[in-house]
Design an enzyme around this catalytic site. Structure first.
Site, mmCIF file in Angstrom:
data_model
loop_
_atom_site.group_PDB
_atom_site.id
_atom_site.type_symbol
_atom_site.label_atom_id
_atom_site.label_comp_id
_atom_site.label_asym_id
_atom_site.label_seq_id
_atom_site.Cartn_x
_atom_site.Cartn_y
_atom_site.Cartn_z
ATOM 1 N N SER A 139 0.944 -1.076 0.050
ATOM 2 C CA SER A 139 -0.268 0.029 -0.115
ATOM 3 C C SER A 139 1.039 1.184 0.067
ATOM 4 C CB SER A 139 -0.940 -0.062 1.160
ATOM 5 O OG SER A 139 -1.644 1.358 1.611
ATOM 6 N N TYR A 152 -1.559 0.732 10.502
ATOM 7 C CA TYR A 152 -1.698 0.226 9.138
ATOM 8 C C TYR A 152 -0.390 0.522 8.624
ATOM 9 C CZ TYR A 152 -3.398 -1.122 4.553
ATOM 10 O OH TYR A 152 -3.828 -1.692 3.569
#
Length: 254
Positions: A139, A152
């Site tokens: 990501s 995250y």
């Protein structure tokens, strides 16, 4: 693309029950790949199998026994040319001060240790083929931080380092290590899961601009796998045109 023996190439796709994983299964099948699709939800896998003809195997990648069984199935049913490590996800958007420790632990187990378990297991299978590809879907959270995202971004930085370090460790082998790092992707579940089922809050993430779709990321994955054997796509960052970085989005309706 086929192998030197003219058999279809075979890929394992994790997190295949929805979103990027399911889109990748569809794309690879359309391009002639044999695919083993894995995820925890057997009912969704069964529907994907009916749609695409993919082989499926339900497994929880946070459990050693499940990963061992998955790898035994892959070996027994034809081996492997590539793996797409897509399973993962985000939980919450809390500050460090208010962080949910259990949520962080869950994210680390799935995003990092789940990928680690799969990669450790598939490397011998890829070597048996004489060549292969390890794709890790990370990501842009693995590129830079943002407020509320320490959990995250932390796990995606760790997953990125897993991929980068592996590439350095096995240099000289005919195994490519490819990292795909998407920005904001509107899938049916990512933000919904992150915000614990709050559909209104999840929808606001994508308001006012065109985010990426799961099919866009599947396209980049398929492209990277189709490159000539001597070409390695170390890192491919793909974002919506409207997204300049993790926190700067032009919400102008396009």
């Amino acid at each position: 693309m086929t192998s030197s023996t003219d058999r279809p190439r075979r890929a394992l796709v994790t997190g295949a029950s929805s979103g990027i994983g399911a889109a990748t299964v569809r794309r690879l099948r359309a391009e002639g790949w044999d695919v083993v699709a894995t995820a925890r939800r057997a009912d969704r896998l069964a529907a994907l199998a009916r749609e695409t003809g993919a082989d499926t195997f339900a497994a929880d990648l946070t459990r050693d026994a499940d990963v061992d069984a998955l790898l035994a199935h892959v070996r027994a049913t034809g081996g492997l040319d590539a793996v797409v490590n897509n399973a993962g996800g985000a939980l919450g958007l809390d500050s460090v001060e208010d962080a949910d420790v259990d949520g962080w632990r869950t994210m680390y187990e799935l995003n990092v240790l789940g990928t680690l378990r799969v990669v450790k297991g598939v490397l011998p299978l890829l070597r048996e083929r004489g060549a292969g590809d390890v794709v890790v879907v990370t990501s842009t959270a693995g590129q830079a931080p943002y407020p509320g995202g320490a959990g995250y971004t932390g796990v995606k930085h760790a997953e990125r380092m897993l991929a980068t370090t592996l590439r350095w460790e096995i240099v000289g082998e005919p195994v490519r290590v490819i990292e795909i790092a998407p920005g904001n992707v509107a899938t049916e579940e990512f933000s919904l899961v992150r915000f614990d089922g709050d559909a209104e809050r999840a929808a606001k993430v994508y308001e006012g601009y065109q985010p990426l779709l799961a099919e866009d990321v599947a396209d980049t994955i398929a492209w990277s796998l189709s490159r000539p054997a001597h070409v390695n796509v170390d890192l491919l960052v793909v974002r919506p045109r409207a997204q300049a970085n993790n926190t700067t989005i032009a919400r102008t309706g396009v």
